[in-house]
Scaffold this motif. Structure first.
Motif, PDB file in Angstrom:
ATOM      1  N   ARG A 186      -1.876   3.489   8.931  1.00  9.36           N
ATOM      2  CA  ARG A 186      -1.557   3.696  10.356  1.00  9.36           C
ATOM      3  C   ARG A 186      -1.735   2.361  11.077  1.00  9.36           C
ATOM      4  O   ARG A 186      -2.493   1.499  10.636  1.00  9.36           O
ATOM      5  N   ALA A 187      -1.017   2.226  12.151  1.00  8.02           N
ATOM      6  CA  ALA A 187      -1.117   1.017  12.971  1.00  8.02           C
ATOM      7  C   ALA A 187      -2.104   1.291  14.095  1.00  8.02           C
ATOM      8  O   ALA A 187      -2.018   2.324  14.767  1.00  8.02           O
ATOM      9  N   GLU A 188      -3.030   0.378  14.294  1.00 10.14           N
ATOM     10  CA  GLU A 188      -4.057   0.541  15.327  1.00 10.14           C
ATOM     11  C   GLU A 188      -4.198  -0.739  16.143  1.00 10.14           C
ATOM     12  O   GLU A 188      -4.016  -1.830  15.627  1.00 10.14           O
ATOM     13  N   VAL A 231      -3.387  -4.069  13.825  1.00 10.64           N
ATOM     14  CA  VAL A 231      -3.691  -4.090  12.394  1.00 10.64           C
ATOM     15  C   VAL A 231      -3.103  -2.853  11.734  1.00 10.64           C
ATOM     16  O   VAL A 231      -2.933  -1.804  12.362  1.00 10.64           O
ATOM     17  N   LEU A 232      -2.795  -3.010  10.457  1.00  9.89           N
ATOM     18  CA  LEU A 232      -2.440  -1.875   9.606  1.00  9.89           C
ATOM     19  C   LEU A 232      -3.693  -1.534   8.830  1.00  9.89           C
ATOM     20  O   LEU A 232      -4.284  -2.395   8.179  1.00  9.89           O
ATOM     21  N   THR A 233      -4.118  -0.290   8.896  1.00 13.83           N
ATOM     22  CA  THR A 233      -5.370   0.117   8.275  1.00 13.83           C
ATOM     23  C   THR A 233      -5.198   1.480   7.610  1.00 13.83           C
ATOM     24  O   THR A 233      -4.225   2.179   7.861  1.00 13.83           O
ATOM     25  N   GLY A 234      -6.158   1.834   6.773  1.00 17.50           N
ATOM     26  CA  GLY A 234      -6.153   3.156   6.182  1.00 17.50           C
ATOM     27  C   GLY A 234      -6.029   3.170   4.680  1.00 17.50           C
ATOM     28  O   GLY A 234      -6.090   4.222   4.069  1.00 17.50           O
ATOM     29  N   THR A 250       3.375   1.724  18.578  1.00 15.62           N
ATOM     30  CA  THR A 250       3.972   3.033  18.809  1.00 15.62           C
ATOM     31  C   THR A 250       5.154   3.257  17.870  1.00 15.62           C
ATOM     32  O   THR A 250       5.266   4.315  17.240  1.00 15.62           O
ATOM     33  N   GLU A 251       6.042   2.281  17.772  1.00 10.46           N
ATOM     34  CA  GLU A 251       7.224   2.412  16.918  1.00 10.46           C
ATOM     35  C   GLU A 251       6.843   2.536  15.447  1.00 10.46           C
ATOM     36  O   GLU A 251       7.417   3.349  14.710  1.00 10.46           O
ATOM     37  N   LEU A 252       5.878   1.735  15.005  1.00 13.32           N
ATOM     38  CA  LEU A 252       5.478   1.754  13.605  1.00 13.32           C
ATOM     39  C   LEU A 252       4.811   3.076  13.238  1.00 13.32           C
ATOM     40  O   LEU A 252       5.088   3.655  12.176  1.00 13.32           O
ATOM     41  N   ASN A 253       3.948   3.599  14.100  1.00 13.66           N
ATOM     42  CA  ASN A 253       3.327   4.900  13.830  1.00 13.66           C
ATOM     43  C   ASN A 253       4.374   6.014  13.803  1.00 13.66           C
ATOM     44  O   ASN A 253       4.267   6.960  13.023  1.00 13.66           O
ATOM     45  N   ARG A 254       5.405   5.903  14.628  1.00 15.64           N
ATOM     46  CA  ARG A 254       6.494   6.878  14.620  1.00 15.64           C
ATOM     47  C   ARG A 254       7.250   6.806  13.284  1.00 15.64           C
ATOM     48  O   ARG A 254       7.559   7.836  12.683  1.00 15.64           O
ATOM     49  N   GLU A 255       7.503   5.605  12.805  1.00 17.01           N
ATOM     50  CA  GLU A 255       8.193   5.437  11.509  1.00 17.01           C
ATOM     51  C   GLU A 255       7.350   5.977  10.368  1.00 17.01           C
ATOM     52  O   GLU A 255       7.866   6.625   9.449  1.00 17.01           O
ATOM     53  N   LEU A 256       6.043   5.698  10.389  1.00 16.07           N
ATOM     54  CA  LEU A 256       5.152   6.200   9.338  1.00 16.07           C
ATOM     55  C   LEU A 256       5.076   7.719   9.361  1.00 16.07           C
ATOM     56  O   LEU A 256       5.074   8.364   8.303  1.00 16.07           O
ATOM     57  N   ALA A 305       0.853  -1.188   0.000  1.00 14.14           N
ATOM     58  CA  ALA A 305       0.000   0.000   0.000  1.00 14.14           C
ATOM     59  C   ALA A 305       0.891   1.240   0.000  1.00 14.14           C
ATOM     60  O   ALA A 305       2.112   1.165   0.139  1.00 14.14           O
ATOM     61  N   ASN A 306       0.243   2.370  -0.125  1.00 13.15           N
ATOM     62  CA  ASN A 306       0.925   3.656  -0.016  1.00 13.15           C
ATOM     63  C   ASN A 306       1.017   3.996   1.473  1.00 13.15           C
ATOM     64  O   ASN A 306      -0.007   4.066   2.157  1.00 13.15           O
ATOM     65  N   PRO A 307       2.224   4.211   2.017  1.00 14.07           N
ATOM     66  CA  PRO A 307       2.341   4.433   3.464  1.00 14.07           C
ATOM     67  C   PRO A 307       1.715   5.735   3.945  1.00 14.07           C
ATOM     68  O   PRO A 307       1.477   5.901   5.139  1.00 14.07           O
ATOM     69  N   TYR A 308       1.431   6.651   3.039  1.00 15.57           N
ATOM     70  CA  TYR A 308       0.838   7.915   3.449  1.00 15.57           C
ATOM     71  C   TYR A 308      -0.515   7.698   4.130  1.00 15.57           C
ATOM     72  O   TYR A 308      -0.875   8.417   5.052  1.00 15.57           O
ATOM     73  N   TRP A 309      -1.257   6.704   3.686  1.00 12.54           N
ATOM     74  CA  TRP A 309      -2.606   6.459   4.207  1.00 12.54           C
ATOM     75  C   TRP A 309      -2.648   5.442   5.344  1.00 12.54           C
ATOM     76  O   TRP A 309      -3.693   5.248   5.956  1.00 12.54           O
TER      77      TRP A 309
END
Length: 162
Positions: free
Chosen positions: A111-113, A124-127, A151-157, A105-109
């Motif tokens: 987020r990890a939830e 999950v990765l969603t968006g 937390t780490e993945l959302n920081r990277e995104l 997917a495109n990482p711009y959209w």
């Protein structure tokens, strides 16, 4: 942690794998001690017909324990690789005996939830608005590890969006 972040040629990689609490040397010791303890009652029955009646059941018990631990080792070879670049996020999941599963997917959209799901703190990765898919990440991680990874993945995104 059973996951780690790596940098490789401008790509941020996440390798996640299940935790193995019993190494192979521990497995050998466990089977050896189990076999020794199960054979103790046979010492009292040496030379009698009763020993031959009990022996197959004890061998079957050792074989069942061996099979169960070996099956756990095989399932522990599952792993996930998340590739993160400025224009693409990709997840590959490898499970033994099954073809690899891929998602992009495109990482711009994305987020990890954390959501309610089949496991506590279901990550999950969603968006991705085009497909509407949610992709499970780190099902074999503990709830605390999934929270830390979120937390780490959302920081990277977020870092990629800047």
């Amino acid at each position: 942690m059973p996951y780690q972040w790596l940098d490789q040629d401008g790509t941020r990689l996440l390798h996640a794998r299940p935790h193995r609490s019993l190494p192979r040397t521990g497995f050998v010791w466990f089977i050896g001690i189990t076999a020794g303890l199960l054979s103790l009652p046979l010492i009292a029955l040496l030379g009698s017909v009763l020993m031959w009646a009990l022996l197959p059941f004890m061998l079957a018990a050792i074989a069942a324990v061996w099979w169960a631990i070996e099956r756990s080792y095989r399932s522990g070879t599952s792993f996930e690789v998340l590739r993160l670049t400025r224009d693409r996020i990709g997840l590959t999941r490898h499970d033994p005996g099954q073809p690899d599963r891929h998602w992009q997917a495109n990482p711009y959209w994305i987020r990890a939830e954390i959501r309610p799901g089949p496991v506590e703190r279901y990550l999950v990765l969603t968006g991705d608005h085009k497909t509407g898919r949610e992709i499970e990440l780190g099902a074999f991680l503990t709830p605390e590890e999934r929270s830390a990874l979120q937390t780490e993945l959302n920081r990277e995104l977020a870092r990629l969006r800047d």
